[in-house]
Scaffold this active site. Sequence first.
Site, PDB file in Angstrom:
ATOM      1  N   GLU B 210     -22.267  22.128 -62.795  1.00 19.23           N
ATOM      2  CA  GLU B 210     -21.285  21.530 -64.107  1.00 19.23           C
ATOM      3  C   GLU B 210     -22.022  19.836 -64.029  1.00 19.23           C
ATOM      4  OE1 GLU B 210     -17.466  22.026 -62.549  1.00 19.23           O
ATOM      5  OE2 GLU B 210     -17.361  19.968 -61.637  1.00 19.23           O
ATOM      6  N   HIS B 247     -12.767  17.578 -62.666  1.00 20.04           N
ATOM      7  CA  HIS B 247     -13.091  17.485 -61.215  1.00 20.04           C
ATOM      8  C   HIS B 247     -13.277  15.823 -61.132  1.00 20.04           C
ATOM      9  CE1 HIS B 247     -14.480  21.982 -60.791  1.00 20.04           C
ATOM     10  NE2 HIS B 247     -13.086  21.651 -60.565  1.00 20.04           N
TER      11      HIS B 247
END
Lengths: 362, 286
Positions: B210, B247
């Site tokens: 990511e 996140h």
Amino acid sequence: MNLLEHAGKSLLAVAGINVPQGYVCRNLDEVAVAAEALGPCVVKAQVPAGRRGKAGGIRLADNIEEAVAAAEQVFDMVIGGHVVRELLVEQQVEIVEEIYVALVNDPETKGPMLLFSAEGGMEVEDLVRERPETLLRLPVDIRDGMGQVPLERGVSQLIQILYLLFIEADAELLEINPLVRTVDGELVALDCKLAFDDSSAWRQPDLVEISEPERLTALEARARDMGLRYIELDGDVGILANGAGLTMTTMDAVTHYGGRPANFLEIGGDAYTRAKDALSLVLSNPRVKSLLVNFCGAFARTDVMTEGLLAAWDEVPDDMPVFFTIHGTGDEEAIAMIRDRLGMEPFELMDDAVVAAVEAAR
Amino acid sequence: MIVGGNETVLVQGMTGRQGTFWTGRMREYGTGIIGGVNPKKAGTRHIGLPVWGSAVEAAGDVAIDATVLFIPPQGVKAAALDALAAGIRKLVILTEHVPVHDVMWVLAAAREAGAQVIGPNTAGIVTAGESFVGFMPASNPRIFRSGTVGVISRSGSLGTFVCLRLCQAGLGISHFIGIGGDPVTGTTTLDAVRILDADEHTEAIAIVGEIGGSMEEAAAEYVSTMTKPVAAFIAGAAAPEGRRMGHAGAIVVGGKGSFASKRRALERAGVRVVPTPAGIPDALQL
């Protein structure tokens, strides 16, 4: 969370690091008073963004009139997406030498890292790219702390102080650029960037108090108050997914198939039980023309999320096209609930659900 | 970082709601759970398993290969240091929102002790058909059918989704390694790639990355030397710059940690980078 320059500098000053004398000003009258007290000064926009100088947000003034004229130009400027509401008006300093010094959390060495260059004044990214040999990188074992640094004594002492502040503040980044040596031989911090770790907010209440609040849209602020992480985007496909990674992926897939996501919304971690709140948030955005529900449960249970979603189902407008794809922990129960209570059939493949949702929003 | 089916696993925080639920799931699957830790319930039993006051106490009674932490963020540092003091060599830290300075402290201590840490903020690890440690739907055969593809993911939900996709395409999973979405993690993408490259049951690797940080870039150089096929999906191509995407590690600042830089590094290393996870099975060319 980020501190503005003046808040960071006040922490430096308390720790014993020299900063120029200065005042925070919110209007032109305050600027005039500050300039009168200081004489030749610098007018600096207070925004949590880099490259303020290049954007015209930092200006020199030799007297009150120049300071007020400079402030007039800087107030209400938009720098890095932030409107300038505050200025720091500071004494000018006669510079002999500019140094770069920073502490960061380094993912590679998995500990704090000191970055130092005797040639400060420019963005460290440019410096590293153009002349990597000029940047000293010194990894630190967080259990031992910052030992003696192989640098000139005054700088070494300043770095010890900076490191203690870095640790006390749970910082992600503590940077002084430039740290200057004045004609009198003193070291003075001309700027300060301090970003601290959101995850440590519970033990840093004083820093939270003086940090720059993130600028949120009305919906984003409502989400924050509900304990959800919501980011408003400018598209029309509403997304309800779980977990940061899967939610990002759903956004990416909507974009890939020619659609435009309306939101990022994180209902991962413990928040997966909050599907009811989450659904009402997604639907509060009037631009949403179709709704895509993508659950894939690992920790999060898809049956619990689906239960929450059904509890908010009355809020879904009758003409809103909705597309489901549900897998993982609790998926059989979840899919049965969707069938029994809504008479709908979830898609087996995410990509098919995304394509359908993108088509429906057209 | 792999925990095999014959290894013993301690659960720190076993008596809590999540600890209880997932300890049950892990045992059902075959993971060698030996008991748990709760300082307030030392000497009692919980779901038929012994509870010790600390990992050090537990290690005095039984041999422990690995531990998994179901511990709130405030207590993670102390619990992990307890595990290291007990001589445990594999730590799985599931907790999200652990202060980064605490993480760095634990990782420095682990390095000295010669211990491996996975996480924090990981969903755990799965050896399909054998054991799992963490919170993963390992027992769902549509998601974790045993096979030869190793999956590395920074995200639990997305990693689960990719495993599902692989099984839908008729493939199976050897190991799932969830490395976590934090900025500083004990096991990095590079570490996990090396582990799976050396693993005899793994014939191909799916990297699920990511945006944010440079873990994928750091892994790319090693990947270019491998013979096992590698495919990758990087989440966050559509994410706006400067916003944290859930996140703590998933943020692009000043172009750093961008989708483009990760894709470039991986493609240069010969990795097929696919636009949605649906493309991973074909990209592996198995």
